[in-house]
Design an enzyme around this catalytic site. Sequence first.
Site, PDB file in Angstrom:
ATOM      1  CD  GLU A   1      -3.175  -0.853   2.326  1.00 24.43           C
ATOM      2  OE1 GLU A   1      -2.623   0.068   3.228  1.00 24.43           O
ATOM      3  OE2 GLU A   1      -3.737  -1.542   2.214  1.00 24.43           O
TER       4      GLU A   1
ATOM      5  CG  ASP B   1      -3.629   8.308   7.762  1.00 25.05           C
ATOM      6  OD1 ASP B   1      -3.705   7.266   7.993  1.00 25.05           O
ATOM      7  OD2 ASP B   1      -3.825   9.066   6.660  1.00 25.05           O
TER       8      ASP B   1
END
Length: 277
Positions: A49, A60
């Site tokens: 990824e 995040d």
Amino acid sequence: MSRIQTTFARLAAEGRKALIPYVTAGDPYADVTVELMHAMVAAGADVIELGVPFSDPMADGPVIQRASERALLKGISTADVLSMVRAFRQDDASTPVVLMGYANPVECFGPDRFVDEAKAAGVDGVLIVDYPPQECEAFAARLRAADMDAIFLLAPTSTDARMQEVGRIATGYVYYVSLKGVTGAGHLDTAAVAAMVPRIRAAVDVPVGVGFGIRDAATAVAVAQVSDAVVIGSRIIQLIENEPRERVPGVAAGFLREIRAALDTLQLQASSAGESA
């Protein structure tokens, strides 16, 4: 089948679990990403990824936020990320690459252009964190038409209806976010993961990967016992963010080798159990 689907089918036939590392493109050095990707594959990564840097990565935590900030300060753009994938493909034609990011860079690039250029670069799947499945059916269809997979997130708060909606259009695999919160936060409750994954499997017919909160071999093995894949991002970025450039690939690879070896003990255990049955 796509490269992602082929990879998961091979691993299932071998009785193995997929190891999926995440790194942010262009971090911690603009010129290290391709080398880092190859090092992770050599260490046992099955899918990579690759994060597309964005200024407001709301899902995040601080670790990946800093990685995006560093990459943006170096001028890394979506076009640069695609160039990195093209360079990776010069020496690796088999390892799937998934671009993971946010809607804004895709919309600015142009969704049709993004799909076309991602396909040409050698991308295999796309996970856009803030694209709800019910609002991006056309985008998912474009990806499928280009033999790329549309990958979606599921969370502890996902309803059965949401899981069914994702199951209707997701291909490749689904990414179960094992914690409430952002990447790198909290304590992984493996019992809760074990309880949730069967619910997901009832709604989707693609492999289930689990990420967020996996920081070592023990948690990776615990998660792999109930899932098809283990996704690790924040811990890798923590390990490499302050390293000199020449050490970055080796540090990441050393960590992933430990995880790969631990995951492969599950295959050995299953084989031994089969022989003794």
